[in-house]
Design a protein around this motif. Sequence first.
Motif, short mmCIF file in Angstrom:
data_model
loop_
_atom_site.label_atom_id
_atom_site.label_comp_id
_atom_site.label_asym_id
_atom_site.label_seq_id
_atom_site.Cartn_x
_atom_site.Cartn_y
_atom_site.Cartn_z
N ALA A 156 -28.61 78.82 26.54
CA ALA A 156 -28.21 79.14 27.91
C ALA A 156 -29.44 79.70 28.62
N VAL A 157 -29.45 79.59 29.94
CA VAL A 157 -30.56 80.10 30.75
C VAL A 157 -29.98 80.86 31.93
N ASP A 158 -30.54 82.05 32.24
CA ASP A 158 -30.06 82.78 33.41
C ASP A 158 -30.96 82.49 34.61
N GLU A 159 -30.67 83.12 35.74
CA GLU A 159 -31.40 82.83 36.98
C GLU A 159 -32.84 83.32 36.93
N GLN A 160 -33.16 84.23 36.02
CA GLN A 160 -34.53 84.71 35.86
C GLN A 160 -35.29 83.90 34.81
N ASN A 207 -22.76 87.59 36.99
CA ASN A 207 -23.51 88.85 36.98
C ASN A 207 -24.69 88.82 36.03
N GLY A 208 -24.92 87.69 35.39
CA GLY A 208 -26.05 87.58 34.48
C GLY A 208 -25.76 88.06 33.08
N VAL A 209 -24.50 88.41 32.78
CA VAL A 209 -24.14 88.85 31.44
C VAL A 209 -23.96 87.62 30.54
N VAL A 210 -24.59 87.67 29.39
CA VAL A 210 -24.54 86.56 28.44
C VAL A 210 -23.48 86.87 27.39
N SER A 211 -22.66 85.88 27.06
CA SER A 211 -21.63 86.04 26.03
C SER A 211 -21.68 84.89 25.05
N ALA A 212 -21.40 85.19 23.78
CA ALA A 212 -21.36 84.14 22.75
C ALA A 212 -20.32 84.52 21.72
N ILE A 213 -19.52 83.54 21.29
CA ILE A 213 -18.44 83.80 20.34
C ILE A 213 -18.92 83.58 18.92
N SER A 214 -18.39 84.40 18.00
CA SER A 214 -18.71 84.25 16.59
C SER A 214 -17.99 83.04 16.01
N ASP A 215 -18.56 82.47 14.96
CA ASP A 215 -18.03 81.25 14.35
C ASP A 215 -16.56 81.39 13.96
N GLY A 216 -16.13 82.58 13.55
CA GLY A 216 -14.75 82.79 13.12
C GLY A 216 -13.74 82.80 14.24
N ILE A 219 -14.19 87.37 17.31
CA ILE A 219 -15.03 88.34 18.03
C ILE A 219 -16.05 87.58 18.88
N PHE A 220 -16.54 88.29 19.91
CA PHE A 220 -17.63 87.74 20.70
C PHE A 220 -18.62 88.86 20.99
N PHE A 221 -19.83 88.49 21.33
CA PHE A 221 -20.89 89.44 21.64
C PHE A 221 -21.29 89.27 23.10
N THR A 222 -21.61 90.40 23.76
CA THR A 222 -22.13 90.34 25.12
C THR A 222 -23.51 90.98 25.16
N PHE A 223 -24.34 90.47 26.09
CA PHE A 223 -25.71 90.95 26.26
C PHE A 223 -25.94 91.13 27.76
N ASP A 224 -26.01 92.39 28.19
CA ASP A 224 -26.09 92.72 29.61
C ASP A 224 -27.55 93.01 29.98
N ASN A 226 -28.67 94.64 32.43
CA ASN A 226 -28.79 96.02 32.89
C ASN A 226 -28.84 97.02 31.74
N GLU A 227 -28.54 96.55 30.53
CA GLU A 227 -28.61 97.41 29.35
C GLU A 227 -29.67 96.93 28.38
N GLY A 228 -30.66 96.19 28.92
CA GLY A 228 -31.77 95.74 28.10
C GLY A 228 -31.38 94.74 27.04
N TRP A 229 -30.30 93.98 27.29
CA TRP A 229 -29.82 92.95 26.37
C TRP A 229 -29.28 93.53 25.06
N ALA A 230 -28.97 94.81 25.05
CA ALA A 230 -28.40 95.42 23.83
C ALA A 230 -27.08 94.75 23.50
N PRO A 231 -26.89 94.25 22.27
CA PRO A 231 -25.66 93.53 21.92
C PRO A 231 -24.46 94.45 21.80
N LYS A 232 -23.31 93.95 22.27
CA LYS A 232 -22.03 94.64 22.09
C LYS A 232 -21.08 93.70 21.37
#
Length: 434
Positions: A156-160, A207-216, A219-224, A226-232
Amino acid sequence: MKNNKLISIICFVAAAVILWSCEEKADNFGRTDYDPKKPVEITGFEPDSGGLATKLFITGNNFGSDPKKIKVYFNDMPAPVVGSDGNHIYAITPRQPGRENVISVVVNDDSTAFENKKFLYRTMYVVRTITGRKGTALFKPGRLSEAEFHQPSTIAVDEQKNIFISHWRYPFCFVRINEAEDVVEAILPGSMTDATFALGAPTVDANGVVSAISDGGSIFFTFDPNEGWAPKQRTILNDASYVRSTAHSLAAHPVTGELYTRFFSNGHLIKVNPETRVGTLVAETLGASDSYLVFDPHKPNILYIAYHALHCIARFDIETKTHTIFAGRSGEPGWQDGPVSESRLNTPNQLIVAPNGNMYVADRGNHCIRMISFDENDNAIISTVIGKGGQPGYQDGNAEDALFNDPRGVAVTPDGNVYITDLGNNVVRILTIE
């Protein structure tokens, strides 16, 4: 006749180089000034067609000799003007003005368009490798020239122009690439053993937030940003309306921001509220296939689903719940360009809709990148833009030379360039459109 025109063009270009490379002189020898009492007129132009930066020779009358006061347009797109002697303009074709172009000239407030013929713009596709190296077997971060991958998967690619990649093999990690920063880094370190971190095709919301789902699929992970791409890490809460299995793609709705995914076994298509994390069944689609999802930003109710094992792409309307096979034939692999109703695909993977409305598809089994374009009546045509159908390999270059090996991911930038994860070659490549 054509030879005479070519000689005229060569002579004019040579004269232009001499005239406009010298300092302006008072006598203005060999040039005709613009006369506001006379109309501006185009009598012809050469050549009739070309690509980016083609030298265009426009003939006519009353152009004036000051290129700063002359504007040339390909339809509505301005073109650089190199020079003019009053009866001849030397201009340069702009980038991607459109297929058929009316040439027009504006001098001060006087304008004219040449309607007798149109300039045909030839699109050129060129691919080059930006990072990675063929034959590697581990992930190695660092500068673009140093980085290595083992099966870079989807993208995926964001606007930046931050590039995000799901790294499908050891270590299972999530990677950020930025060409301007010359950096390849793992923003989710992943694991050598835990497939929880094997993430599917990512998506970027408004809003530029990146999300990706786990293979199972649970769960999914988000990378914001505004939070330095820290994974949640976030758990999807099942409201008991669907049955979960593996999932390999997320698609963010371009308006609501809701996340859509689809499960392998039963084809259950669900939407996930990114705030509450509750997943709700939307529809039952085709089963027994991996899939890759993308919304059409120009028609936000349309979701495209590429069915990996069924060799086709479906169109799903989230308002009417209508599911139709859009391109390819279900269960029939092949390679055929033309109207989408007659087209053939071979294990299509990730797909993306570009700002101009064209769709790009990583046709993995055919080792090429396909494009689906639409006319004013919404009729769709599929074409192979780069790569050779059914021929794996590794070669940068233009459409005649370039080769891929199991391309799995495609993403597009706001300016229309396409990034590709070439899984079989362990590299990330960029397709520039000129």
